[in-house]
Design an enzyme around this catalytic site. Structure first.
Site, mmCIF file in Angstrom:
data_model
loop_
_atom_site.group_PDB
_atom_site.id
_atom_site.type_symbol
_atom_site.label_atom_id
_atom_site.label_comp_id
_atom_site.label_asym_id
_atom_site.label_seq_id
_atom_site.Cartn_x
_atom_site.Cartn_y
_atom_site.Cartn_z
ATOM 1 N N ASP A 35 57.854 53.208 142.190
ATOM 2 C CA ASP A 35 58.039 51.914 143.225
ATOM 3 C C ASP A 35 57.016 50.720 142.685
ATOM 4 O OD1 ASP A 35 59.685 50.755 145.100
ATOM 5 O OD2 ASP A 35 58.395 51.221 146.659
ATOM 6 N N HIS A 73 68.594 50.859 141.220
ATOM 7 C CA HIS A 73 68.121 51.895 142.445
ATOM 8 C C HIS A 73 69.329 51.804 143.389
ATOM 9 C CE1 HIS A 73 67.241 53.053 146.568
ATOM 10 N NE2 HIS A 73 66.470 53.804 145.854
ATOM 11 N N HIS A 85 62.853 57.449 146.448
ATOM 12 C CA HIS A 85 63.149 55.958 146.146
ATOM 13 C C HIS A 85 62.445 55.428 144.905
ATOM 14 C CE1 HIS A 85 63.474 51.661 146.845
ATOM 15 N NE2 HIS A 85 61.999 51.682 146.701
HETATM 16 ZN ZN LIG Z 1 60.883 50.039 146.586
#
Ligand SMILES: [Zn+2]
Length: 375
Positions: A173, A259, A273
């Protein structure tokens, strides 16, 4: 367009930080009763520390056991518990879904919120937004709150005892933050607050990237030893604070939109994620025709810590063109952050970028000078 920078009112991090939770809340002028929204493992791990820290400040609190999913029903159940407890502050302790739920409860009741992440798996804890998924696990919307958290408190002794995969996912991330921030700042795109980026946010995003490259691998060692080290301290700050400030105050671009597109593929649902964001970043670099040096640096880092670099790594081995079309359509929906990229984005371009990212990941893995470290 006005420049806007936003941040939590206070950020506190270090080994055994939970012991100071009561004081940190008190020092901000916040008082009880408090409602602690927590998952079962956080309750097991932290309930003694809560009893001790809130005893020192004389703060009453109740614990609300989180059921597992951040759904509207769960938010309502938590809001009822907060009302019943006459809560003056909501504290979330746990993983991303717990914190999302705590933020939503606090926002619904206009109460201050404290986030205590027990894993460093994403940059959401400092932000004033939650990501809402539908029942099928597909990305649905960003829920934007008026205020950032009043306090984010990260106990690195707790993080050191957490599993390695969420920490690495948090690196994925955070890996995208600098590249997405740069696109937004250079091309005048709006950040997550609807303002322009500041030099401050951009330099924090750059420091985030440099910290990952310098400390990512050594931070994993801390989790193997279950003891915080200096690299973990810097890395947790990068995953949580630097990336959080960077993305929210500079903006997102293709990596996060891709994503969101990837969540349309059921095969990716078992992946976190940040794992999907890391692959989305590779596709973003392809879309932007970045230099080999940049692409190699990102690939080398991803391979070294075990972040995905191919379709197979995110659960969609040999995707057919229908699936890629669905992903690309979702990633390029009107309003998606992919349109912050400086070129006219079409689903066809996204499909080409996804294929190029997968090929680059495969080719990199086959070169003898690197290894794909398992964790
Ligand atoms: Zn993120």
């Amino acid at each position: 367009m006005l420049k806007v920078f936003c941040a939590p009112a206070r950020y506190t991090q270090g080994p055994q930080a939970t012991e100071q939770l009561g004081h940190e809340i008190y020092n901000l002028g916040l008082g009880g009763p408090a409602l602690i929204v927590a998952g079962r493992s956080a309750i097991r791990l932290l309930s003694d520390a809560w009893a001790q820290t809130f005893a020192t400040t004389g703060t009453n609190y109740e614990v609300f056991t989180f059921a597992g999913e951040c759904t509207l029903r769960e938010i309502e159940r938590g809001s009822q518990a907060a009302r019943a407890a006459k809560a003056q502050v909501v504290i979330g302790a746990g993983g991303g879904k717990v914190l999302d739920t705590a933020r939503a409860i606090a926002a619904d009741l206009s109460l201050p919120v404290v986030n205590c992440p027990t894993i460093a798996s994403s940059d959401a804890p400092c932000s004033a937004l939650s990501v809402i998924y539908n029942e099928a696990g597909e990305w649905e919307a960003y829920r934007i709150y008026r205020r950032n958290p009043d306090l984010v408190l990260v106990d690195t002794a707790v993080i050191a005892k957490s599993p390695i995969r969420p920490l690495v996912s948090g690196m994925g991330d955070a890996l995208a933050t600098w590249f997405e921030a740069k696109v937004c700042a250079e091309h005048g795109a709006k950040n997550m607050r609807g303002g322009a980026s500041t030099r401050s946010a951009l330099s924090l995003a750059e420091l985030c990237y440099k910290t990952l490259l310098a400390d990512g691998l050594a931070a994993i060692e801390a989790l193997r030893d279950q003891e915080p080290n200096d690299a973990l301290e810097r890395l947790v700050e990068a995953n949580t604070l630097l990336s959080g400030l960077g993305f929210e105050s500079s903006g997102l671009a293709a990596a996060h939109a891709i994503h969101n597109g990837l969540t349309a593929a059921a095969g990716t649902h078992d992946y976190m994620h940040g794992e999907k964001v890391a692959f989305g970043l590779l596709a973003q670099l392809m879309l932007e025709s970045q230099s080999n040096a940049v692409i190699e640096e990102v690939l080398a880092f991803s391979a070294s810590v075990g972040l995905p670099t191919t379709f197979a790594d995110i659960g969609i081995d040999n995707p057919d063109s229908d699936l890629l079309e669905r992903i690309a359509q979702r990633a390029t929906m009107p309003g998606e952050t992919i349109h912050n990229e400086p070129i006219q984005i079409t689903p066809k371009l996204v499909i080409e970028a996804l294929r190029a990212a997968d090929s680059a990941g495969m080719a990199f893995r086959q070169t003898p000078r690197t290894s794909h470290l398992p964790y």
